[in-house]
Design an enzyme around this catalytic site. Structure first.
Site, mmCIF file in Angstrom:
data_model
loop_
_atom_site.group_PDB
_atom_site.id
_atom_site.type_symbol
_atom_site.label_atom_id
_atom_site.label_comp_id
_atom_site.label_asym_id
_atom_site.label_seq_id
_atom_site.Cartn_x
_atom_site.Cartn_y
_atom_site.Cartn_z
ATOM 1 C CE LYS A 57 -4.343 -1.665 1.946
ATOM 2 N NZ LYS A 57 -5.421 -1.362 2.894
ATOM 3 C CG ASP A 105 -9.077 0.646 3.135
ATOM 4 O OD1 ASP A 105 -9.811 -0.200 2.596
ATOM 5 O OD2 ASP A 105 -7.873 0.445 3.383
#
Ligand code: NAP
Length: 273
Positions: A65, A101
């Site tokens: 990420k 997210d």
């Protein structure tokens, strides 16, 4: 045909292919979504393939990420604040990175606890790990006035609060009962709840009756925290919805259709838990 992916290392456990595969079938999209195991040293070469147009884009999970965030050509401002990306989109001007997210967290609450943020002043967030960052940025973006960030290791909460700034206030898990009477929302971002583990000394009876309790842990679907909250008549929202909702913006960016999180999709993924 448009191709999308999820990369990680390992990646076999990912439920993303099931989610996107369901939407591809539902909408008759001429596309594919595949899980690809990419080791860290192979990441730059894989990113070159995406940049060259082999894929419309894809999802990125642990341990890539932060690296993907750095390798992208442009970034969504909220992803910049979070410091990590989980979604890539191939554009004419290069690779765009964003973080869904935080959208998944908000979409889940919006769908399953409508009105949760109306007049919301104070939130308690438990846990200050990787997942907490996106949630804290999301809550701040919705205008929450005070976020008590409580963590077992206080130093980690303090570092995160100093980094992200107001409205975050760092504290210890023991501070929960002191802040509970003014909290309109409790969010668990700690891994507590997995395998039936529970927080000791967290007294949900001190929360206002109108409070919402949500957990981002979704195995089990109803964590002990959520079970306690439900038993006290509080509104609860489980973490599976966050996983499903975080997939929506990526699918829309790659395939041009905004999919909906339906009970059917939820049942499909629930069956795999
Ligand atoms: P992480 O970076 O490893 O952070 C773990 C957090 O849990 C830390 O704050 C840690 O506190 C705390 N913790 C662990 N064991 C504890 C214990 N026994 N007592 C009190 N606190 C404890 O993990 P993460 O990536 O943030 O993920 C956290 C959870 O969220 C995982 O279960 C993950 O599966 C879930 N998740 C769900 C979604 C979704 O879409 N629903 C998305 C992302 C993550 P210390 O700092 O003191 O170690």
């Amino acid at each position: 045909m448009k191709r999308a992916f999820v990369i990680g290392h390992p990646i076999a456990h990912s439920r993303s292919p099931l989610i996107h595969g369901h939407w591809i079938r539902e909408h008759g999209v001429n596309g594919s979504y595949e899980a690809i195991d990419v080791a860290p040293d192979a990441l730059p070469a894989f990113i070159d393939r995406v940049r060259a147009g082999e894929f419309a884009g894809g999802n990125v999970t642990i341990p890539h990420k932060e690296a993907v965030f750095a390798l992208a050509d442009s970034r969504d401002p909220l992803a910049v604040r979070i410091g990590a990306a989980n979604t890539l989109v191939h554009r004419r001007d290069g690779l765009f990175a964003f973080n869904t997210d935080y959208m998944g967290f908000l979409g889940n609450l919006d769908q399953n606890a409508p009105g949760w943020d109306e007049g919301l002043d104070t939130v308690i967030v438990l846990g200050a790990g990787g997942a907490a960052r996106a949630i804290l940025v999301a809550l701040a973006a919705r205008g929450v006035k005070t976020i008590h960030l409580l963590n077992r290791t206080i130093a980690k909460a303090e570092t995160l609060a100093a980094d992200l700034g107001p409205p975050l206030v760092a504290g210890a898990l023991d501070d929960f009962n002191r802040h509970a009477p003014t909290a309109g929302l409790v969010v668990n971002c700690a891994s507590v709840g997995m395998h039936g583990t529970r927080f000791e000394g967290v007294d949900l009876s001190l929360l206002p009756k109108s409070a919402v309790v949500t957990d981002i842990v979704y195995v089990p679907l109803e964590t002990p925290l959520l079970a306690d909250a439900r038993a006290r008549g509080l509104r609860t929202v489980d973490g599976l919805g966050m996983l499903l909702h975080q997939a929506v913006p990526g699918f829309e960016a790659w395939f041009g259709i905004r999919p909906v999180v339906t009970p059917e999709l939820r049942r499909l993924i629930e069956a795999t838990l």
